[in-house]
Structure formats: C-alpha cells, structure tokens
Write an enzyme that holds these catalytic residues in place. Structure first.
Site, PDB file in Angstrom:
ATOM      1  N   HIS A   1     104.027   8.004  90.477  1.00  0.00           N
ATOM      2  CA  HIS A   1     103.790   6.889  89.565  1.00  0.00           C
ATOM      3  C   HIS A   1     105.028   6.639  88.712  1.00  0.00           C
ATOM      4  O   HIS A   1     105.577   7.566  88.108  1.00  0.00           O
ATOM      5  CB  HIS A   1     102.601   7.214  88.653  1.00  0.00           C
ATOM      6  N   SER A   2     105.511   5.385  88.689  1.00  0.00           N
ATOM      7  CA  SER A   2     106.597   4.964  87.810  1.00  0.00           C
ATOM      8  C   SER A   2     107.874   5.791  88.071  1.00  0.00           C
ATOM      9  O   SER A   2     108.416   5.750  89.167  1.00  0.00           O
ATOM     10  CB  SER A   2     106.127   5.061  86.350  1.00  0.00           C
ATOM     11  N   TYR A   3     108.328   6.570  87.083  1.00  0.00           N
ATOM     12  CA  TYR A   3     109.463   7.476  87.288  1.00  0.00           C
ATOM     13  C   TYR A   3     109.220   8.409  88.462  1.00  0.00           C
ATOM     14  O   TYR A   3     110.166   8.838  89.146  1.00  0.00           O
ATOM     15  CB  TYR A   3     109.708   8.274  86.004  1.00  0.00           C
TER      16      TYR A   3
END
Length: 214
Positions: free
Chosen positions: A67-69
């Site tokens: 998720h994301s990073y």
C-alpha cells in the site's frame, strides 16, 4: 507510511475467512516497532523485513500486497526472493523501477510532508488525519533509491488497485492511467479513499482473492 500491520485488520479477516494464509507486516521503526527507529532504517531495511518473513515462514507462491510507499518494498522483495513471490498487487501505491525512490515518484506536496521531520531528526511526522496508532516514518526509506538485480520477469501477475475517491487530486492517477493501457497489468478502480483496506475491504478482498488464485 507511518502505519502498522493493524491497518489491514478488516482485510486480513476477510482473506483468512476465504482460506488464505495472511501475514500483515509492520515494518522496522513503525507503530509497535517504533522503538527500533534510528537514522539508518531505510528502504533496504524494509525490504529485508519482508524477505525475512518469506524465508522464516518458508512461504512460496506468495502474493505480495503493498500500500502506498509499500509499492517500493514489495518490488524490492520480489527482486530479492524471486523463488518465493508469484504475484504483486500495488494498492494505490508507487510502482518503482530500478533507481527510483519514493521521493522521486511523488509530488511536491508529498515531499513537503516528508521533510517535516520530527524531534528525532530522522523521521517524517504523522499527519493529523492518521490513526492514533500511527508513528513517524523513517525518512531514509523515502530517499533511498531502489536497486534491482533483475527484471521481475518471474512475476506471473501484476495488479494495480486505484483509489478513485481521494478528497483532492490523487498522486497516483497518472500511474493508474499508464498501467491501464499496459496489457501486462490488471487494473482496478475502487470508489474509496487512499486507505482502501479501510474504505472498501469487501471489494478489495475479492480482488486479492482472484489475484492469489490466478
């Protein structure tokens, strides 16, 4: 960034109910592992967190979800453990190539957040909208370029799940549009905000079930 494995609780429950084995990870220096934060915690540290779990649990045919990073982390882990990872799912995440850093892939708005470090001098502050359990994030992990040794050709499936419900402009729109036109990717758009595992756990669990069962 700033979160722990607990942020996947709803999703984890649904996937385990469907018969999947799930390992939600908290990366070094974050949340319940925040006592391990220091200036040398970087992207390599977080990649090794994942690789160590794959090896320690002797996991194979794995679907890694970032998720994301976390897109930085799963890409590096798939490169370092090619015999264990079969599928990658990027959940409203950065999709790096060799030499990219999280810093190089985001907008100036995110960079301004990153450089607002806390009193340790080595971590980006928690945003006010985050869960109370969130903690500062080691900035070295955002600045370090990803080093890949191969082309990830062993990956059988790659999915991108785009959050279409950002309150303001999503930093991942261009990535989603590019990958939607790439026949090597399966893309999805869900109506929730950036934390799709909280906003759309049922739809997301169904996507992950299909990806893992591919």
């Amino acid at each position: 960034m700033c979160h722990g494995g607990w942020c996947f609780e709803q999703l984890t429950r649904r996937l385990r109910g469907a018969g999947h084995t799930v390992h939600p990870l908290t990366l070094t220096g974050l949340s319940e592992r925040s006592h391990l934060l220091h200036g040398t915690v970087n992207l390599d540290t977080h990649i090794q967190d994942v690789v160590a779990t794959l090896e320690g649990e002797n996991l194979r045919d794995v679907t890694l979800v970032g998720h994301s990073y976390g897109g930085m982390v799963i890409t590096g882990a798939a490169d370092r453990a090619p015999d264990r990872v079969r599928c990658l799912v990027y959940l409203d995440a950065v999709v790096p190539a060799h030499g990219d850093s999280c810093w190089s892939l985001v907008s100036d708005q995110e960079r301004r957040w990153y450089v607002d470090v806390d009193e340790t001098g080595c971590a980006s502050r928690v945003l006010p909208i985050f869960d109370a359990r969130a903690t500062s994030h080691p900035i070295a992990s955002l600045l370090q370029p990803l080093r890949l040794t191969g082309d990830l050709g062993h990956i059988e499936r790659r999915d991108y799940v785009y959050a279409a419900g950002w309150a303001d402009q999503s930093p991942f729109t261009t990535t989603y549009q590019k990958l939607s036109a790439d026949p090597g990717w399966t893309t999805h758009a869900l109506p929730g905000g950036h934390n799709l595992m909280r906003d759309n756990p049922d739809e997301l669990a169904a996507i992950l079930d299909r990806a893992a069962s591919h």
